[in-house]
Design a protein around this motif. Structure first.
Motif, PDB file in Angstrom:
ATOM      1  N   ALA A 131       0.832  -1.207   0.000  1.00 26.20           N
ATOM      2  CA  ALA A 131       0.000   0.000   0.000  1.00 26.20           C
ATOM      3  C   ALA A 131       0.865   1.255   0.000  1.00 26.20           C
ATOM      4  CB  ALA A 131      -0.933  -0.007   1.209  1.00 26.20           C
ATOM      5  N   ALA A 132       1.930   1.239   0.789  1.00 25.49           N
ATOM      6  CA  ALA A 132       2.833   2.395   0.799  1.00 25.49           C
ATOM      7  C   ALA A 132       3.481   2.597  -0.563  1.00 25.49           C
ATOM      8  CB  ALA A 132       3.900   2.209   1.877  1.00 25.49           C
ATOM      9  N   MET A 133       3.891   1.513  -1.200  1.00 18.90           N
ATOM     10  CA  MET A 133       4.507   1.634  -2.522  1.00 18.90           C
ATOM     11  C   MET A 133       3.488   2.033  -3.578  1.00 18.90           C
ATOM     12  SD  MET A 133       7.337  -1.415  -2.549  1.00 18.90           S
ATOM     13  CE  MET A 133       6.283  -2.609  -1.736  1.00 18.90           C
ATOM     14  N   ALA A 134       2.246   1.562  -3.432  1.00 23.60           N
ATOM     15  CA  ALA A 134       1.197   1.982  -4.372  1.00 23.60           C
ATOM     16  C   ALA A 134       0.912   3.467  -4.231  1.00 23.60           C
ATOM     17  CB  ALA A 134      -0.077   1.171  -4.140  1.00 23.60           C
ATOM     18  N   LEU A 135       0.948   3.975  -3.000  1.00 21.80           N
ATOM     19  CA  LEU A 135       0.768   5.411  -2.789  1.00 21.80           C
ATOM     20  C   LEU A 135       1.868   6.195  -3.490  1.00 21.80           C
ATOM     21  CD1 LEU A 135      -0.567   7.835  -1.393  1.00 21.80           C
ATOM     22  CD2 LEU A 135       0.800   7.311   0.636  1.00 21.80           C
ATOM     23  N   ALA A 164      -5.704  -0.388  -1.505  1.00 18.47           N
ATOM     24  CA  ALA A 164      -5.773   0.516  -0.352  1.00 18.47           C
ATOM     25  C   ALA A 164      -4.885   1.742  -0.569  1.00 18.47           C
ATOM     26  CB  ALA A 164      -5.354  -0.232   0.916  1.00 18.47           C
ATOM     27  N   GLY A 165      -3.668   1.525  -1.074  1.00 17.41           N
ATOM     28  CA  GLY A 165      -2.784   2.662  -1.329  1.00 17.41           C
ATOM     29  C   GLY A 165      -3.334   3.606  -2.377  1.00 17.41           C
ATOM     30  N   LEU A 191      -4.549   5.133 -12.430  1.00 12.99           N
ATOM     31  CA  LEU A 191      -4.783   4.712 -11.050  1.00 12.99           C
ATOM     32  C   LEU A 191      -5.552   3.396 -10.992  1.00 12.99           C
ATOM     33  CD1 LEU A 191      -5.746   8.107  -9.347  1.00 12.99           C
ATOM     34  CD2 LEU A 191      -3.550   6.916  -9.289  1.00 12.99           C
ATOM     35  N   ALA A 192      -6.504   3.216 -11.907  1.00 15.24           N
ATOM     36  CA  ALA A 192      -7.272   1.970 -11.918  1.00 15.24           C
ATOM     37  C   ALA A 192      -6.397   0.780 -12.288  1.00 15.24           C
ATOM     38  CB  ALA A 192      -8.440   2.090 -12.898  1.00 15.24           C
TER      39      ALA A 192
END
Length: 299
Positions: free
Chosen positions: A28-32, A222-223, A272-273
């Motif tokens: 999630a942190a990396m996706a953010l 989640a990110g 983003l999707a």
């Protein structure tokens, strides 16, 4: 021998060894970070396109007050680099200068001719010299030099953002590989027993890959959801640079109006999707490759 794939069975104990908290949190942190990087690359590209298509192709020519404009306009329109030459509206010039010169300027305003170029010149200084030669006595304000530098900066930022996105993807791959290796170490005996009983490499690797893809996909989702309002806020602040209106700052009672007024439509929703399925695919492939390489060492 085939491992049963019923939802209630977990013969390898993957729910215990592949945590449903740590790995999704890291992803999630990396996706953010990936979402912020994608938005940065998109914003840099939009700025570059706007500068290149707008201010990059705009020049102004100033003539003394009261000068004739028919011959200068004809001479400027004849230049192949110029797509359009038109007189600036004196009322608009007066309105622009009113904060500095007041309602009735003491000095006469010059005649201003606005030029729209067909394309961004390779050498703005040389083009300015040709315009000055075509219209003697004129002063040329060429913005191309500074715009070219801004374009180079925007392109560099776009390249850096894409490189950062690749770096984030590489780090995510490494994190997933470490998690899979930790799962292998924790379930080494169970995997070896099932392999000795005839379970195929594809079935064992598939179990791991499905679990990893699920956790990584949920973490990336989640990110991405956390990144969306952050990006909308940044887009609201950057809207004036892209020709839009900035999002207003609302008081605590108007928080809903503030969030509703953010430019949600300007976000890169398509990119983003794609983040959660792309992250799940990276996790699935990494788990497959990591586990199959380990299984080949078994007797």
């Amino acid at each position: 021998m085939k491992l049963r794939r019923s939802r209630g069975r977990d013969p390898l104990g993957l729910r215990r060894v592949l945590s449903d908290r740590l790995l999704p949190a890291l992803v999630a942190a990396m996706a953010l970070l990936a979402a912020l990087t994608l938005a940065g690359a998109r914003g840099a590209a939009d700025l570059a396109a706007r500068w290149e298509g707008g201010a990059a192709t705009a020049l102004t020519v100033q003539l003394p007050h009261g000068a004739r404009t028919d011959r200068p306009l004809a001479a400027l329109a004849a230049l192949p680099e110029i797509a359009e030459a038109r007189l600036a509206d004196p009322a608009r010039l007066a309105a622009l200068l009113r904060p500095w010169l007041g309602e009735a300027p003491a000095l006469p305003l010059p005649v201003v001719i606005e030029l729209r170029l067909a394309r961004l010149p390779a050498d703005a200084t040389a083009l300015g010299a040709r315009i000055a030669a075509a219209v003697p006595g004129a002063t040329v304000e060429a913005h191309g030099v500074w715009v070219a530098r801004l374009l180079a900066l925007a392109r560099s930022l776009e390249a850096v953002a894409l490189a950062a996105l690749l770096l984030v993807a590489g780090i995510a791959t490494a994190v997933v590989a470490v998690a899979v290796r930790a799962g292998i170490s924790a379930r080494r005996e169970a995997i070896a027993i099932l392999h000795a009983l005839g379970a195929t490499d594809g079935d064992i690797a598939g179990r791991f890959a499905q679990r990893v893809a699920l956790l990584v996909g949920l973490g990336a989702l989640a990110g991405t959801l956390v990144a969306a309002p952050v990006l909308a806020g940044f887009a609201g602040l950057a809207a004036p640079l892209l020709g839009g209106a900035a999002a207003g700052v609302a008081d605590p009672s108007g928080a809903y109006q503030f969030w509703a007024g953010l430019p949600w439509g300007s976000l890169p929703w398509a990119e983003l999707a794609l983040l959660p399925p792309a992250a799940a695919l990276i996790g699935w492939l990494t788990a497959q490759v990591t586990l199959r390489r380990w299984l080949r060492r078994l007797p």
